[in-house]
Design an enzyme around this catalytic site. Sequence first.
Site, PDB file in Angstrom:
ATOM      1  N   TRP B 327      32.261  31.543  44.917  1.00 51.49           N
ATOM      2  CA  TRP B 327      32.421  30.869  43.621  1.00 51.49           C
ATOM      3  C   TRP B 327      33.872  30.936  43.156  1.00 51.49           C
ATOM      4  O   TRP B 327      34.389  30.003  42.553  1.00 51.49           O
ATOM      5  CB  TRP B 327      31.502  31.519  42.577  1.00 51.49           C
ATOM      6  CG  TRP B 327      31.588  30.883  41.204  1.00 51.49           C
ATOM      7  CD1 TRP B 327      30.840  29.848  40.733  1.00 51.49           C
ATOM      8  CD2 TRP B 327      32.474  31.257  40.137  1.00 51.49           C
ATOM      9  NE1 TRP B 327      31.196  29.547  39.436  1.00 51.49           N
ATOM     10  CE2 TRP B 327      32.205  30.395  39.043  1.00 51.49           C
ATOM     11  CE3 TRP B 327      33.470  32.218  39.993  1.00 51.49           C
ATOM     12  CZ2 TRP B 327      32.885  30.477  37.832  1.00 51.49           C
ATOM     13  CZ3 TRP B 327      34.161  32.304  38.788  1.00 51.49           C
ATOM     14  CH2 TRP B 327      33.865  31.430  37.718  1.00 51.49           C
ATOM     15  N   HIS B 328      34.519  32.056  43.464  1.00 50.33           N
ATOM     16  CA  HIS B 328      35.883  32.244  43.001  1.00 50.33           C
ATOM     17  C   HIS B 328      36.889  31.372  43.730  1.00 50.33           C
ATOM     18  O   HIS B 328      37.987  31.165  43.237  1.00 50.33           O
ATOM     19  CB  HIS B 328      36.304  33.715  43.110  1.00 50.33           C
ATOM     20  CG  HIS B 328      35.804  34.546  41.977  1.00 50.33           C
ATOM     21  ND1 HIS B 328      34.520  35.022  41.928  1.00 50.33           N
ATOM     22  CD2 HIS B 328      36.401  34.960  40.833  1.00 50.33           C
ATOM     23  CE1 HIS B 328      34.349  35.715  40.802  1.00 50.33           C
ATOM     24  NE2 HIS B 328      35.479  35.686  40.117  1.00 50.33           N
ATOM     25  N   GLY B 329      36.539  30.920  44.894  1.00 46.22           N
ATOM     26  CA  GLY B 329      37.483  30.039  45.573  1.00 46.22           C
ATOM     27  C   GLY B 329      37.012  29.644  46.951  1.00 46.22           C
ATOM     28  O   GLY B 329      36.282  30.386  47.608  1.00 46.22           O
TER      29      GLY B 329
END
Lengths: 460, 486
Positions: B327-329
């Site tokens: 989700w963060h990248g």
Amino acid sequence: MKLQSFFLRLRVILFVLCLVGGCVLGFILPLRPTESASEQRTLTPFPSFTFESFWSGEYTSAVNLWYSDTFPFREELIRLNNALRGLYGLKKTTAGSVVGGDTINTDDDFVWETDPVEPDTEPDADTEPGTETSEDPGHEVIEGYLVDGINGYELYSFNKENSNRYAKLVVQTALDLQGKAQVYCIVVPMSYAYGVSPEVQTELGASDCHEAIRYMYSAMAGYGESAGLTTPVVTVDVFDHLADHYDEYIYFRTDHHWTAKGALYTSRVFLDAVGRPYPDTEAYTVQEFTGFTGSLAGHTMQENPSLVRNPDTIYAYVSPTLNTVTITTQGGEVKEIPMVHPDPHSLYSQWSLYRCFIDGDHPLTVAHNEAVGDGSAIVLIKESYGNAFLPALVDSYEYVIAVDYRYLRGKAISDLVDEYGADTVLFLNNPVATSADYNMYWLEKLVKTKPAPKPAETTP
Amino acid sequence: MVFSSLLFVFAFLVICYGLYMMVPGIKARNAVLLLFSLVFYAWGGPSFLILLLLMTFICYLGGRLIQSYAKHKKLWLAGTLILCLGLLGFYKYTGFFLSNLQLLLGFPAVIPQITLPIGISFYTFQLLSYVIDVYRGDVAAQKKYRLLLLYAALFHQCIAGPIIRYSDVNEEILDRRITQADVAKGITRFASGLAKKAVLANGCAAIVADLVEAPADFSGTPVQYLATVSGAGILLAAVCYMLEIYLDFSAYSDMAIGLGLMVGFHYRENFNYPYIADSVTDFWRRWHMSLSGFFRDYVYIPLGGNRVGPWRHIFNLLVVWFLTGLWHGASWNFVLWGLYYFLFLVIEKFVLRLSKKSHGILRGLRTAGTLVIVCFGWMIFYYTDMSMLGTAIAGIFCGNGNPFMDLTVETKLLGNVFFLAVSVLACTPIIPAIGRFFEKRRAEGRSKAAVVVYDAVTAVLPVGLLLLSLLSLVGDSFNPFLYFRF
């Protein structure tokens, strides 16, 4: 409870007033600045609207940038912010290291190539020194630096490829002018070479300045010999001479340039080498301009306000016989201006006072001193260090023709030599420039500019 | 547009809230908020607004269908999830997926460059939480599209969180009161957040950049430059980045919560001083609580949570932390970062079997240990390139032929020692504890003079913080939030 309610209300009122005040201020368009003196740049203009830029978000992003970049009283707010940053820590030493220069080996073989490589594509001006126009007052990119107390130093890392390129270009000029003019070269030592200990220099990645200068001089000798140059380039090593005078304020503390005194001492060494006379220092009128905060101050002020808080004083030596020069601007305008401006504060900001010398960097600056009257002429190939150097030559040569190679177009060095009958060409450059792609690109362009065709001789 | 910009603070906010206070009734006020929220979002590019409107419509439709045709609610839920996650996957992960495919199989030859719409990860999760809550019967489906759009697009939290649950705001969307106390609290919260971002986070970011980022004229690669940085420089950069990311992200949540309070919304906290955590488990109960709450409620618990056998429990954790990282990248370093925490959580739960609370010296040691783990985790987060990460780790131990200490680091540290001390202080609950102390005194009727001084200071503090922020922001052309790539 009443008091608590009062303070709650006060909190809200004060905050709202502050917000509304800022809002109103932001919409007073005449208050928005268009130039930044401290950053020496034009501030972001309001963007032009196009549907494409709007759709992609570029337009609104540019509006955002314009709004913050031109906020009213920007300079004052930045000054306050810098003062605040001065409270961030303890010591007032700040360093930005350069990244490792090449090894300097003066014993290298210097073999002259008969077909030197053509200049490659113009490097990105934004990342190189000397990218400014003649309207920009010598704003040069500072990468490595050290601020130690109230002394600022620009650092330099030796680039072998460009240093060789520089040496070849000087030798090429000497080859082109053989029989016409003697070529001299002075690479000016930088202040850190004297003011910063070798240990700290090494820690910060700065190259040995004197060794680098020796390298370039060896290269010129080597290439000249290899090329069969009959009148070798005369290199003038002023390092030790300037070392003897280092405590006499020969370099600015807040700027990467030398002072007029440093230029004067160097000029004496040069004039002794060429055998030209010069007046006693007492003959000069000394003009004093206070409050100069130069490139190093501008570059470091956000991190360390020490230099901004301790500005330099410019002491300019004005010749007893001449204080005007004729400049040719980048736009082609030719005009006469003071060689040392008597009131630079009226024209330039505190950041640009070095422009008091010949109004900064113009493609061509000519000083004609009729008092010398012997027809002697010297062509000076320079960057901004040459600006403070030119006034020191005007009592020794009738014509001093200063060329800023970064901006002169369409004129060859030999054209100037012929036009003024110069018998001396001096390359006066600083080491950072000799290691920079951008500078060497433009120097190469100048050196390889073909002379104007001579008009055909008609028989009487 | 970002909160920490002069345009937002002195133009957008003043006009929006000024208009909000002037119009009568909740309907008009919601219309003002919605209009300004759409302008706020479209400021980054109107084309992406279409995606936000579309995704909201998909979830609006999904919610209505789930509620009205409950017989097929699984179908409607699945359809909504596929469409929303499909859109998120397309914009965020296509490049990542295709570049890995290219690495493995040699095709495709060209990887399309797809611009990531700002805030897509946040508002997608927000809308998905709404649809799932409707499916579960926790909330009623919103019948008015414009109100659901207000929930999704409200500029307080649309582009950088917190991830607001619909159930937390659905009543306040229709009916909210503005009290003097809330407005005052909101002002303090917003001003604190703004100063945290503009002064502290940006200041830490500048130190990180000065220490480990190659200068513009460096002729080599970033890895080559990093190899020359001293060990202490890499460590100092890691610590400053750790400060920066917390100050940056929590500042945004502070500002969002503060903006909400000013107009009657009460959002949940998103951070609870994570750097005083005494275990990785505790850290994740304090860091980005809205995201960890989302994964807990919508992934972990549906998979069985911890009410299953140990191997299934570990599997559930693996799924959650893999997804958290992703989700963060869209990059393997973020996945690695997620799995890094998975590893430590498993160790804490199954190997060390840490008790929930610790005290005294043990707590101090555990907190220090947790900070080291978290700091290293942030290095994985920061160095998106694996070779950069390897060089950085080697560099800490002088494995690149670099020295441990140099003048640059020494001057950077000493020149910012007070600033760093304030930044560290801002990561602790000391200041709120001071506030609680005086509030307790007030409630007990003691130290009246001191309480008055406290009230006077808190009255002028927001203006002081605003002016400090103004000084920092002037001339800054752009200071994006770190989480804007999400």
